[in-house]
Scaffold this active site. Structure first.
Site, PDB file in Angstrom:
ATOM      1  CG  PHE A   1      13.139  -1.839  -3.251  1.00 50.21           C
ATOM      2  CD1 PHE A   1      12.444  -0.698  -2.882  1.00 50.21           C
ATOM      3  CD2 PHE A   1      13.111  -2.921  -2.375  1.00 50.21           C
ATOM      4  CE1 PHE A   1      11.747  -0.623  -1.683  1.00 50.21           C
ATOM      5  CE2 PHE A   1      12.423  -2.861  -1.167  1.00 50.21           C
ATOM      6  CZ  PHE A   1      11.728  -1.711  -0.822  1.00 50.21           C
TER       7      PHE A   1
ATOM      8  CG  ASN B   1       5.936  -0.924  -6.570  1.00 51.79           C
ATOM      9  OD1 ASN B   1       4.840  -1.212  -7.038  1.00 51.79           O
ATOM     10  ND2 ASN B   1       6.235   0.293  -6.137  1.00 51.79           N
ATOM     11  CB  THR B   2       9.811  -5.797  -3.483  1.00 46.74           C
ATOM     12  OG1 THR B   2      10.621  -4.720  -3.981  1.00 46.74           O
ATOM     13  CG2 THR B   2      10.691  -7.021  -3.281  1.00 46.74           C
TER      14      THR B   2
ATOM     15  CE  LYS C   1       7.598   4.890   3.543  1.00 49.31           C
ATOM     16  NZ  LYS C   1       8.348   5.790   2.653  1.00 49.31           N
TER      17      LYS C   1
ATOM     18  CG  ASN D   1       6.495   4.327  -7.234  1.00 44.95           C
ATOM     19  OD1 ASN D   1       7.327   3.404  -7.247  1.00 44.95           O
ATOM     20  ND2 ASN D   1       5.937   4.772  -6.104  1.00 44.95           N
TER      21      ASN D   1
ATOM     22  CG  ASN E   1       5.729   2.345   1.144  1.00 45.17           C
ATOM     23  OD1 ASN E   1       5.690   2.935   0.069  1.00 45.17           O
ATOM     24  ND2 ASN E   1       6.777   1.652   1.540  1.00 45.17           N
TER      25      ASN E   1
ATOM     26  CB  SER F   1       7.980  -1.183  -1.433  1.00 42.03           C
ATOM     27  OG  SER F   1       7.811  -1.087  -2.841  1.00 42.03           O
TER      28      SER F   1
END
Length: 415
Positions: free
Chosen positions: A155, A219-220, A257, A151, A288, A217
């Site tokens: 966010f 993805n940021t 995390k 994925n 994560n 994450s």
């Protein structure tokens, strides 16, 4: 005329019979489906329900699953009380060690439905201060051959205010059916990460049983840089101050995390910061999703950009749990996440140092019955003194005979 009337009546009788047959068939099918779903028949879910969901694109299926939980259209899991599985972690009492990881209910829409499914704790989010759409679609990819998911949601969030309004309608901390965690993120375009996370602590501190600062994450852009020692030290001091300044007596524990893709030096730095006396966080979530791609991957989506979760992450996540448990000398509670599909997977993370365990991807592939199954298997493995269990229990963990789940935490690191 009489012949025509007879044919007309016969036709009506025939149509009525066909209608009755259809009604009986549809009714029977609905009863069959309803019974299998009510009694949480996992084989039925694996063979019928989940494949139907997999006919939809992954994000649409995700949204439907959240809606089903929101309106409590999910089977109820009535877990028997088990003193063996009950555990006190972070000064909170968990009925079992099994919870739902952040990422499923991103906006706090379905908490009570998820409690109904049998999770001991549910973590919502990640929630950002301002609403943001996340990354462009498509951004979720199943890897059925590998039992994984990639994925790059980025966010996507309804923002603090909307999510807080939803969670404020739930019973207050300490009076819910299960434990509620809120996972906090930063806005993509924000230049003040300390403000974003501190604002989240102040907003959700009064309604959450625990808070999670998500700095891992993939993805940021730039988010994982916050795991570096200097940035992390500054962030932890700020969020602990924000938590300690909350009005009233409810001061929720704060967890960090982290990623599974850390170097040995990164892990050591995180352990050093976490153990620093004074402004301390209360626990770690490990881990994560990963940006690595094991050579064993078979799915056509394996080269998609984003974080990989599920079965391919399992070994890496468990090793990271073990490393962080050893580096912190078992003094910091760890929630283990990544590739948990069975009670054995969960038990391995517990033995590696996790006090609690979360799932997500296994829910995508097996549906709600997986919660009951993993919970039951964990209990069997913890007992594992009965000879009839031997074929179902790996020899390395046979005959443990623990009295409580807490006794098993980190035993592999003490051998």
């Amino acid at each position: 005329m009489a012949s025509f009337t007879s044919r007309l009546l016969a036709n009506k009788v025939f149509k009525k019979k066909i209608k009755d047959i259809i009604q009986v068939g549809v009714g029977g099918a609905m009863v069959f489906v309803g019974l299998n779903m009510y009694f949480k028949n996992e084989k039925f879910y694996d063979s019928w329900v989940m494949p139907l969901f997999h006919c939809l694109d992954p994000e649409t299926a995700h949204k439907l699953a959240v809606k089903a939980a929101k309106y409590k259209l999910v089977p109820e899991c009535k877990l028997k009380e088990s003193k063996l599985l009950e555990c006190r972690v972070l000064n909170l009492l968990f009925k079992t060690p099994l919870g739902l990881a952040a990422g499923f209910d991103k906006n706090g829409e379905a908490v009570e439905g998820l409690f109904k499914m049998g999770f001991s704790f549910v973590e919502v989010g990640s929630v950002t201060p301002l609403p943001q759409p996340g990354n462009p679609k498509p951004r979720v990819f199943r890897m059925i051959d590998d039992q994984g998911v990639i994925n790059r949601y980025g966010f996507n969030s309804d923002g603090h205010e909307v999510v807080l309004e939803r969670l404020s309608k739930l019973p207050p901390p300490g009076s819910r059916k299960a434990i509620l965690g809120v996972n906090l993120g930063k806005n993509k375009t924000s230049e003040d990460y300390v403000y974003d996370y501190s604002a989240g602590v102040q907003k959700f501190g009064p309604v959450a049983d625990y808070l999670v600062v998500n700095i891992s994450s993939p993805n940021t852009p730039g988010l994982r840089n916050l795991q570096h020692k200097k940035e992390l030290t500054r962030l932890i001091e700020a969020i602990v101050n924000a938590r300690d300044s909350l009005p009233g007596v409810h001061k929720p524990p704060i967890l960090l995390k982290i990623a599974p893709d850390l170097s040995e030096d990164d892990k050591q730095d995180i352990a050093t910061v976490v153990l620093k006396k004074g402004k301390q966080i209360d626990g770690l979530i490990v881990s994560n999703t990963t940006i690595t791609r094991p050579s064993s991957l078979r799915s056509t989506n394996r080269d998609e950009v984003g974080g990989l979760s599920g079965e391919p992450l399992k070994s890496l996540a468990t090793q990271t749990v073990r490393d962080m448990y050893c580096l912190t000398q078992g003094s910091v509670p760890i929630i283990g996440v990544g590739g948990v599909t069975s009670g054995r997977d969960a038990y391995e993370k517990i033995r590696a140092g996790a006090s609690l365990v979360q799932i997500y991807t296994s829910l995508i592939y097996h549906g709600p019955p997986v919660v009951q199954r993993i919970t039951d298997e964990m209990e069997e493995l913890l007992r594992s003194t009965s000879p009839w269990l031997a074929p179902r229990v790996p020899s390395s963990v046979r005959h443990d005979g623990f009295i409580t789940v807490g006794e098993a935490v980190g035993v592999d690191c003490r051998i």
